[in-house]
Every structure is written in structure tokens, then in C-alpha cells.
Scaffold this motif. Structure first.
Motif, PDB file in Angstrom:
ATOM      1  N   SER A 290       0.817  -1.222   0.000  1.00 56.45           N
ATOM      2  CA  SER A 290       0.000   0.000   0.000  1.00 56.45           C
ATOM      3  C   SER A 290       0.844   1.264   0.000  1.00 56.45           C
ATOM      4  O   SER A 290       0.363   2.337  -0.404  1.00 56.45           O
ATOM      5  N   LYS A 291       2.075   1.219   0.420  1.00 53.45           N
ATOM      6  CA  LYS A 291       2.924   2.401   0.491  1.00 53.45           C
ATOM      7  C   LYS A 291       3.761   2.574  -0.771  1.00 53.45           C
ATOM      8  O   LYS A 291       3.904   3.690  -1.289  1.00 53.45           O
ATOM      9  N   THR A 292       4.327   1.460  -1.269  1.00 53.58           N
ATOM     10  CA  THR A 292       5.275   1.558  -2.389  1.00 53.58           C
ATOM     11  C   THR A 292       4.648   1.216  -3.730  1.00 53.58           C
ATOM     12  O   THR A 292       5.228   1.529  -4.770  1.00 53.58           O
ATOM     13  N   GLY A 293       3.530   0.512  -3.733  1.00 45.28           N
ATOM     14  CA  GLY A 293       2.916   0.090  -4.994  1.00 45.28           C
ATOM     15  C   GLY A 293       3.587  -1.122  -5.622  1.00 45.28           C
ATOM     16  O   GLY A 293       3.391  -1.411  -6.807  1.00 45.28           O
ATOM     17  N   GLU A 294       4.389  -1.812  -4.821  1.00 50.91           N
ATOM     18  CA  GLU A 294       5.099  -2.983  -5.331  1.00 50.91           C
ATOM     19  C   GLU A 294       4.167  -4.192  -5.305  1.00 50.91           C
ATOM     20  O   GLU A 294       3.582  -4.515  -4.271  1.00 50.91           O
ATOM     21  N   ILE A 295       4.052  -4.870  -6.460  1.00 50.53           N
ATOM     22  CA  ILE A 295       3.198  -6.061  -6.583  1.00 50.53           C
ATOM     23  C   ILE A 295       4.084  -7.293  -6.504  1.00 50.53           C
ATOM     24  O   ILE A 295       5.072  -7.416  -7.250  1.00 50.53           O
TER      25      ILE A 295
END
Length: 800
Positions: A290-295
Motif C-alpha cells: 500500500s505504500k510503495t505500490g510494489e506487486i
């Protein structure tokens, strides 16, 4: 899959006219059917469409195989030729959002192998309603937002496709916002500025409508909160993000990083990330920070289950303004699936008389990987008379390469190996067990080329002679051996009257008692037949040899052992010791040692005067004849065989020691022995008691006249002439066995009817025989009284 109802489905089917289209392309069939058909619904008639006879479907074992799935959505009715549904078909589960949903079916016919490709096009039915990801959308908009500002709304999703998917949206009428839709991008457009003092928040009802019939819809409530500031929404760096991911990637693998920025400062500019719409199957596969957008990967990535993923990512600032981006993840295939060998058909057991090249099984090989990873090579071990022949597509025929023989090998374990072309290559094996069915191709074979049996004569009926055994390597009834006697004759009688054979065991029994003197051996033929169809048989010769038993006593030919005939021999007074006097001739119907005869004098008038040859039966003088020897000599001779126990016969020999006939007394008196003494006494008493002088005178007169008229009589009454070279039937002329030998020849001459009588002694052609060239002469007066009227001459000849 959303709300479903039989009434709605019925309406949909009516709308679609429950159509089934058919077209023939290169010999293949293509059917188009709607999803959600009831079980046992008819898709089409394969027999009619392919021009096949219904009987052909059954005889060639027609069946359908599905590619790429273990489910059997359809089946074939062999009685009608109809292709019918066997399971619920859900297009959304099979193909998701793909515009075309195709199920490939193989129609397989055997003997010979024939493959028809059936293509089932699954048509979408409006069985799913539009659905928003959330039931409530929270939005915060500053009252300072200018007229015409746009605010993104996550679109609704419909599992159906085409016309049945979401076609339009409808926003509840209000004073501030209008709705715009552009390429599935849904936005609220601020038509009139907001005034916090008048209305701090408002609720908008958004409805999504599909184009199906009947039409389906879904709704969401948009709750708008009016704020004092913050007029910038997050903005993604890309509208669409794309990534590639190998299958089987481990958990926590980074897939892609999405990024959005917000021009606001402070808390209003803080952006958080989350998934927008994502399918239920994919929700546990990926996660987003939710903070970095890393999937990252959190579940199992399997190319064979899903080759790509598509999802919506939402960026939201501190006060609720959102924006959306699309993420597309393509999964690359890895050679992680070994080929799967499926045995589609097998003829088991196989008749052993099948010709080489006969198809006995059909193998299908599937590899779920793609491209080179799914290219498969099949092989079979080399030590079996079978091979794999590539047939159609990924089918192989298992055929024989040589002649099978169940008696040599009755079962085969055939290992089939399939290897793909991946790197590294993967392989799998499957063992097919094949049994060879027996054919009645082997006749029974006797353990010996011929059999012989020995049995003693006088055997008991039913006694066992021997046993014959035949082996048949065939199985069960084809290898069951039954014995029987072949028809034939033995001495003119059916063979069955002599022997019998046990049909199950081959034991041969005697039916009757055998007689060695009738026949000494015979042959019969025994047949061994199996119980196959047609039956096979073989024959063997059984020789039966009958051994002799001492069951026949010696038979005396000369002299006669019993009776009233008086066999008398004349012995010259001048006979020296060792001279041949006479010979006892005997034979025995038995053979071998049972016919070896020995001669013994058991009683004699003068025991030291005569002796008899042990095996020749010749009676000779032991010493010279003396004057003191009695003229009348009576010998009782016993003839014994050499059997166990020994059998014997006796005879009496009467000898007269005399040189001329004048000295010979009435010969009949010689025959009187102790047995006849009582009879003589009775006759004398009777003659004295009944005779009178008158009758005596008359008898004398009549006797004299009678004697003068009759012919001269022989030397004695009851004399027997022995025929020359006489042998009874079935008697062997065996030298040295005690039976009669033809090397002896005796001649006897008597002459009567003259005043001088001549007597020629016995002549033997054997050495040591008494010389017989002597003639006894008597004066006419010696014979005047008894032979004065004899006028004829008799010369008998006896040859032995």
C-alpha cells in the motif's frame, strides 16, 4: 455466476433458438452451442453428420476424448449416434473474458484407428449481472473544485462477454454531477460547484446495465464528502502496466512496481495503493504494497491454469481522491509438466494367432506445456514383439511385430516411455499388461514314441497293463487330454473286447484273460485328443506282449498214455547195453522253459534194465539182456516240463524180450496189470458159472469156423500205427527242448499169411541204435495152429 433462474435461462434459450450450427471443414465437425445446457441435451448427431452407420459406432468402439481437461463435457450415445452433454458447461469458467470459447473434442474410432476433430463453440448466455467491486464508494471532494473537474469511478464488471457484458451506466439525477463513459472509463464530472455550507455530503446511485435479454444490472452508492481544500487527485505514471513472469515463480517474487503522484502537499499528497477489481481466483495470487505500490507473488503461478493476469490498481490520496491503472501480467511457460500417457483402448487378452501388424491398443499422449515443451516422442522397449506407430495427432497405435505364442510367453509387461522436447526434457512411463489368449494350436504329444506292455497269460480281467501320457501345452480346455482306443481288430475280434483305456488318466486295462497259446502279442493304437474347438489329436502304438504261464501239461503222443490200446515193443534177447529200444514222444503247448521236457521212469518191472534219456525220451538198455530177465517188461514213464510249478503226464510202455514170434504169448495178457487183475477174476468166475459143456462145445465149433474164414490178424489186437512226421497244431519243432525231433525215423515191417513169418526190427537213423537187420524165423509148425489159415500179407510202415 451471478443470479441464475430457470425461467430466465428458458427465455435466453428461446432467444438463441437453442441453435446448433454445423459445418464440415476438412472432414471435421464444428458445433456451436450455448452454455448452461441441461445434461443429456443433444448437441448433434455424429453418425448422421459423418455418414457413419450406427453399427459401425459400436463395432469400432466410438468414443470422445477431450483435450486439455479431465472433465467430460459430452458423450456419445452409441444407440442413436447423438452427441449429448454430460456435464454443466460454464463458458466463464472455461474461457473467462476470451471473446471466443472453444472446446476441442476428438471422436476416436478403432479398427482401424480413425480420428475426427470436433470443435464446440461455447456461446455466451446472459447469466451474470454487472457487479461493482464495492457496494459503497467513498469520495472526498473539495468545495473549491472547479466546474468540469473529473473524478474516476471504478467500472462495474460482468463475467459475460459481448452484448451480455456491461453496455451503459446510469447516474441518479442530482444537482452537482453528471456521468461520462469513455472506453469503459467511468468518471463523474462536476457540473455545478459544491458548497459545503449548503451540503456537507451527498449520496449518488450509479447503475450498470448489460445488453442481454432479459437485461441485468448492478448498482453502487457513491458517497461524496465535501471538503474545504485539496483539489488534486493522484496520477499514475502509466495508464497500463505490463509485466512478464515465469510460471512457478516462488512466493514474494516482485512482479512490477506501480507509482502514482499527488500534487498536494502534506497529508493530502500521501498516496496509498490497493487493488481495484480483481477476480476471485487471482485475489490470493498477488499482493500490493500500500505504500510503495510494489506487486509481489503470494500464490501459485501456473501457466497451464492461467497464461495471463489482468487487474485494476487504485491509488488514493489522504483525503479520498482516487485514480486507476491497469496491470497486465503475462506468464511464460516453463517445462514443468511431464507427458501424460493415456491408454485409450486395449485388446486384452490378445489371441495368439493374430497376424503381425495387428493393432492391439491405442495410446494418447498429452503434455500441458506449450510450444517445444509439449512436443513428445514415444518409445517402447525392444524385447517385446510390439511397437508404437504414430497415428493421428498425439495418438499412437500399439501393434504386433511378430507371431505370438502363448506356450512360450503368456504375458507381456510393455513399458511405454514418453519424453518431451523441453529443456531439460521431462519423461514419464506407463506399463501396459497384455495377456495372450490361448488358441488350440498344439495337438497332444505323447511322452514316448511308442509304448509296450507285458502281461502274463491267464491274467484277471480289469488288471492294469500300462499307462500312456500325452502333454498338451495349450490352456484349460484346449490342453485337456482325453484318451481313447482307435477302432481295430485283434484275431478277428474288436480291440475293445481285449483292452480299455481310462479317458482321463490314460491307464490301459485288460478286458479279458489272455491265452499265450492263442496269440503271443498284438498292437493297438491309442488316440489322445484335446478338448479344443476344433479338437486336435495324435496317436501312439501300444504293443502288448503276452508272457507264457505253465498252464499246459505235456501231451504224450507215443505211446498213448491212456486207453485200451496196447503199445508193445519187441526187444531182441541179444540186445546189448545202450541199445535203443523205443522212444517216448511228447510235446508241450507252452513255450520256453515251460516247454522244456524231461523224461523219467517212475516204475519198471526190472529197474536196472532200462533207462530213458532225460531230454530225448529214448528208452535204451542199461546192460545186456540175460536169460534171467523176464520176458514181460512194463515201464511207467513220467514226462515233466520245467515250469513253476511243474506239470507232468505219464504213460505205460510194454516191452517183450523175445527173438521170434513163437515165443510171444498172447499179447493181451501182457497188458494185464494190477488194475485189471480184479476184472480178470470176475470174468473167469462168470465164465465158469454160466458155461456148460453144451454151450462150450457150440462156442468152440463156431469159433473155429470163424477163425478160419477171417483175415489173419496183426501181431496183436489194438496195435496203433504212428503216422509219419505227425505234430499237433501250435507245437514248435525245437531242438533240445524235449519235444519231438524230426531227425528220428522208425520203420516197422510185419508180414503174415505164409508159413514163414518175418519180423524186421525197428530201424533208427540215429547212432547207437540197435541194428535191426535181423530176421527171426520160425518153423511152419510153430504157426500152424494159430495162423494156418492166414493167406494175406500186411506190411505197415510207421515213420516218426
Amino acid at each position: 455466476m451471478g443470479d441464475k433462474g430457470f425461467s430466465e435461462l428458458r427465455t435466453i434459450f428461446c432467444f438463441a433458438s437453442f441453435f446448433v450450427t454445423l459445418h464440415l471443414v476438412h472432414g471435421d465437425l464444428s458445433y456451436s452451442i450455448p452454455e448452461e445446457m441441461k445434461r443429456e441435451s443433444v448437441v448433434g448427431n455424429i453418425a448422421k453428420d459423418l455418414g457413419l452407420d450406427l453399427r459401425t459406432l459400436s463395432s469400432r468402439k466410438a468414443r470422445v476424448d477431450f483435450e486439455g481437461t479431465r472433465k467430460r463435457y459430452c458423450d456419445i450415445n452409441l444407440n442413436t449416434g447423438d452427441l449429448t452433454t454430460s456435464e454443466r458447461i460454464d463458458r466463464e469458467s472455461l474461457c473467462s473474458k476470451k471473446p471466443s470459447c472453444v472446446v476441442k473434442v476428438d471422436l476416436v474410432l478403432e479398427n482401424p484407428l480413425e480420428l475426427h476433430r470436433l470443435t464446440l463453440h461455447i456461446q455466451d448466455v446472459n447469466d451474470n449481472s454487472p457487479k461493482f467491486n464495492d457496494n459503497l464508494i467513498e469520495m472526498e471532494i473539495s468545495e473549491s473544485a472547479e466546474k468540469g473537474n473529473r473524478f474516476s469511478i471504478e467500472e462495474a464488471h460482468d463475467a459475460d462477454i459481448g452484448q451480455n457484458a456491461v453496455q451503459r451506466y446510469k447516474l441518479q439525477q442530482n444537482d452537482n454531477f453528471i456521468l461520462t463513459v469513455d472506453s469503459n472509463k467511468v468518471e463523474l464530472v462536476l457540473e455545478n460547484k459544491l458548497d459545503r455550507e449548503k451540503q456537507k455530503d451527498l449520496n449518488l446511485l450509479l447503475t450498470a446495465l448489460d445488453g442481454g435479454s432479459p437485461q441485468r444490472s448492478g448498482t453502487v452508492v457513491i458517497h461524496v464528502t465535501v471538503l474545504d481544500a485539496n483539489d488534486n487527485a493522484p496520477v499514475f505514471s502509466q495508464t497500463v502496466y505490463k509485466a512478464s513472469l515465469p510460471e512457478n515463480s516462488p512466493p514474494d517474487t516482485v512482479v512490477i512496481n506501480v507509482s502514482a503522484t499527488d500534487a498536494d502537499e502534506g497529508v493530502n499528497g500521501d498516496v496509498t495503493y490497493d487493488f481495484g477489481h480483481i477476480s476471485d481466483d487471482d485475489v490470493n495470487v498477488f499482493s500490493i504494497d500500500s505504500k510503495t505500490g510494489e506487486i509481489r507473488v503470494t500464490g501459485v503461478i501456473d501457466y497451464e491454469d492461467s497464461s495471463s493476469f489482468e487487474m485494476r490498481v487504485k491509488a488514493k490520496d489522504g483525503l479520498g481522491l482516487t485514480s486507476y491503472a491497469k496491470v497486465i501480467i503475462d506468464v511464460t511457460d516453463v517445462n514443468d509438466n511431464a507427458p501424460v500417457i493415456n491408454l485409450k483402448s486395449l485388446t486384452n487378452p490378445i489371441p495368439e494367432n493374430v497376424s503381425p501388424g495387428t493393432e492391439v491398443g491405442i495410446i494418447n499422449v498429452q503434455d500441458r506445456d506449450s510450444e517445444n515443451n509439449r512436443q513428445v516422442r514415444c518409445s517402447i522397449q525392444q524385447n517385446a514383439p510390439f511397437k508404437l506407430v504414430p497415428s493421428i495427432k498425439n495418438y499412437y497405435s500399439l501393434v504386433t511385430t511378430g507371431q505370438l505364442d502363448r506356450e512360450l510367453v503368456s504375458d507381456y509387461n510393455i513399458t511405454i516411455t514418453a519424453t518431451d522436447e523441453g529443456s531439460p526434457p521431462l519423461s514419464s512411463s506407463k506399463t501396459v499388461q497384455l495377456s495372450v489368449a490361448d488358441i488350440n494350436d498344439n495337438p497332444p504329444v505323447f511322452e514316448e514314441q511308442s509304448y509296450s506292455a507285458s502281461v502274463s497269460e491267464n491274467n484277471k480281467p480289469g488288471s492294469t497293463l500300462c499307462s500312456v501320457t500325452a502333454r498338451d501345452p495349450d490352456w484349460r480346455q484346449n490342453g485337456t487330454v482325453i484318451y481313447s482306443l482307435l477302432a481295430g481288430e485283434v484275431n478277428g475280434a474288436p480291440v475293445s473286447s481285449y483292452l480299455s483305456v481310462n479317458g482321463d488318466t490314460g491307464v490301459i486295462h485288460a478286458v479279458r484273460s489272455f491265452d499265450y497259446e492263442q496269440f503271443r502279442s498284438f498292437k493297438v493304437h491309442v488316440m489322445a485328443r484335446d478338448n479344443g474347438s476344433p479338437p486336435l489329436s495324435s496317436n501312439v502304438t501300444v504293443s502288448v506282449f503276452i508272457s507264457d504261464v505253465n498252464d499246459n501239461s505235456p501231451q504224450i503222443l507215443y505211446p498213448a498214455p491212456e486207453g485200451n490200446s496196447f503199445m508193445t515193443e519187441l526187444v531182441p534177447k541179444a540186445a546189448h547195453g545202450g541199445s535203443l529200444v523205443s522212444k517216448v514222444i511228447a510235446v508241450d503247448a507252452d513255450s520256453g522253459q515251460n516247454a522244456w521236457l524231461s523224461y523219467h521212469i517212475v516204475k519198471s518191472t526190472d529197474p536196472g534194465l532200462f533207462t530213458i534219456g532225460l531230454h530225448s525220451g529214448e528208452i535204451r538198455t542199461q546192460r545186456d539182456i540175460s536169460e534171467s530177465d523176464s520176458m514181460k517188461q512194463n515201464l511207467i514213464v513220467s514226462v515233466k516240463d520245467n515250469g513253476q510249478p511243474s506239470l507232468s503226464a505219464t504213460c505205460s510202455m510194454y516191452l517183450l524180450i523175445s527173438d521170434n514170434l513163437a515165443e510171444v504169448p498172447e499179447l493181451k495178457d501182457i497188458s494185464y496189470d494190477e488194475k485189471n487183475s480184479k476184472l480178470t477174476s470176475y470174468l473167469i468166475i462168470a465164465l465158469v458159472s454160466v458155461s456148460t459143456f453144451f454151450l462150450t462145445f457150440i462156442i468152440i465149433i463156431l469159433g473155429v469156423r470163424f477163425c478160419r474164414r477171417r483175415k489173419p490178424r496183426l501181431l496183436f489186437d489194438g496195435a496203433v500205427a504212428i503216422p509219419s512226421a505227425y505234430l499237433p497244431p501250435n507245437y514248435a519243432d525245437v531242438d533240445g527242448t524235449g519235444t519231438l525231433r524230426s531227425t528220428y525215423n522208425y520203420d516197422a515191417y510185419l508180414t503174415t499169411g505164409s508159413r514163414t513169418s518175418d519180423f524186421k526190427f525197428v530201424t533208427s537213423y540215429n547212432d547207437n541204435t540197435l541194428p535191426a537187420d535181423q530176421t527171426l524165423r520160425k518153423s511152419p509148425s510153430d504157426f500152424a495152429d494159430p495162423f494156418e489159415d492166414l493167406e494175406t500179407s500186411v506190411e505197415p510202415n510207421v515213420s516218426i
